[in-house]
Design an enzyme around this catalytic site. Structure first.
Site, PDB file in Angstrom:
ATOM      1  N   ASN A  42      84.397 -36.796  50.878  1.00 23.32           N
ATOM      2  CA  ASN A  42      84.738 -38.134  51.364  1.00 23.32           C
ATOM      3  C   ASN A  42      86.237 -38.219  51.627  1.00 23.32           C
ATOM      4  O   ASN A  42      87.046 -37.588  50.946  1.00 23.32           O
ATOM      5  CB  ASN A  42      84.257 -39.234  50.411  1.00 23.32           C
ATOM      6  N   ILE A  43      86.567 -39.002  52.651  1.00 26.49           N
ATOM      7  CA  ILE A  43      87.962 -39.148  53.064  1.00 26.49           C
ATOM      8  C   ILE A  43      88.238 -40.634  53.257  1.00 26.49           C
ATOM      9  O   ILE A  43      87.745 -41.244  54.205  1.00 26.49           O
ATOM     10  CB  ILE A  43      88.234 -38.364  54.371  1.00 26.49           C
ATOM     11  N   GLU A  44      89.025 -41.191  52.321  1.00 26.87           N
ATOM     12  CA  GLU A  44      89.388 -42.609  52.410  1.00 26.87           C
ATOM     13  C   GLU A  44      90.720 -42.756  53.142  1.00 26.87           C
ATOM     14  O   GLU A  44      91.455 -41.790  53.336  1.00 26.87           O
ATOM     15  CB  GLU A  44      89.526 -43.200  50.998  1.00 26.87           C
ATOM     16  N   CYS A  53      82.167 -40.859  54.514  1.00 27.23           N
ATOM     17  CA  CYS A  53      81.452 -40.259  53.392  1.00 27.23           C
ATOM     18  C   CYS A  53      81.383 -38.730  53.531  1.00 27.23           C
ATOM     19  O   CYS A  53      81.403 -38.192  54.632  1.00 27.23           O
ATOM     20  CB  CYS A  53      80.025 -40.783  53.331  1.00 27.23           C
ATOM     21  N   GLU A  55      78.842 -36.815  53.112  1.00 29.99           N
ATOM     22  CA  GLU A  55      77.648 -36.356  53.822  1.00 29.99           C
ATOM     23  C   GLU A  55      77.879 -36.346  55.330  1.00 29.99           C
ATOM     24  O   GLU A  55      77.475 -35.418  56.028  1.00 29.99           O
ATOM     25  CB  GLU A  55      76.454 -37.270  53.504  1.00 29.99           C
ATOM     26  N   CYS A  89      74.720 -42.999  55.794  1.00 30.69           N
ATOM     27  CA  CYS A  89      74.474 -41.554  55.764  1.00 30.69           C
ATOM     28  C   CYS A  89      72.987 -41.251  55.866  1.00 30.69           C
ATOM     29  O   CYS A  89      72.588 -40.278  56.502  1.00 30.69           O
ATOM     30  CB  CYS A  89      75.064 -40.944  54.493  1.00 30.69           C
TER      31      CYS A  89
HETATM   32 ZN   LIG Z   1      77.547 -42.446  53.043  1.00 36.48          ZN
END
Ligand SMILES: [Zn+2]
Length: 144
Positions: A42-44, A53, A55, A89
């Site tokens: 995940n990359i915020e 996300c 996935e 996702c």
């Molecule tokens: Zn997701």
């Protein structure tokens, strides 16, 4: 392929997660039908809304590599409760990967395994599209 390699890949990807806002680090790994593993994390970002996300990072990465056939997806978190894919996702996994096996893991241990169809019943997908047959061309002649 045994699940251990896929789960280890998801856990390794979790180590690259960029989650300074939530602190919730996630890794995911997709297994292709020919045994290749493609992972993501995940990359915020500061907007939060543009967060991606793990996935979907793995899925988009795989698609950009020309991979289109998948058999399972492992998801790794450190959460006490097994962490399934979010709704977004699930939609994209369904569209691009189909009814894959979803492995929920923590600390390289398999906690739960599900079929995506069980997590995402009555999915909306391309089978719902039908050509519109009742549409009529606009007739501006009546607009005087
Ligand atoms: Zn997701």
């Amino acid at each position: 392929m045994n699940h251990a390699a896929l789960i280890a890949s998801a856990e390794a990807a979790r180590g690259f997660a960029h989650a300074p806002y939530s602190g919730f680090k996630v890794g995911a790994a997709l297994e292709t039908d020919d045994g290749e593993i493609i992972s993501g994390c995940n990359i915020e970002n500061a907007t939060l809304g543009l967060t991606m996300c793990a996935e979907r990072v793995a899925l988009f990465k795989a698609i950009s590599m020309g991979k289109t056939r998948f058999v399972r997806c492992a998801i790794a978190t450190a959460a006490e409760k097994p962490t399934p894919p979010c709704g977004s996702c699930r939609q994209l996994l369904w569209e691009f990967a189909g009814d894959v096996e979803i492995l929920l893991t923590r600390d390289r241990q398999l906690l739960e395994a599900h079929r995506l169809q069980d997590l995402f019943p009555l999915a909306f997908d391309r089978t719902h599209f039908q050509p519109e047959t009742t549409a009529q061309p606009a007739n501006n002649a009546d607009c005087t």
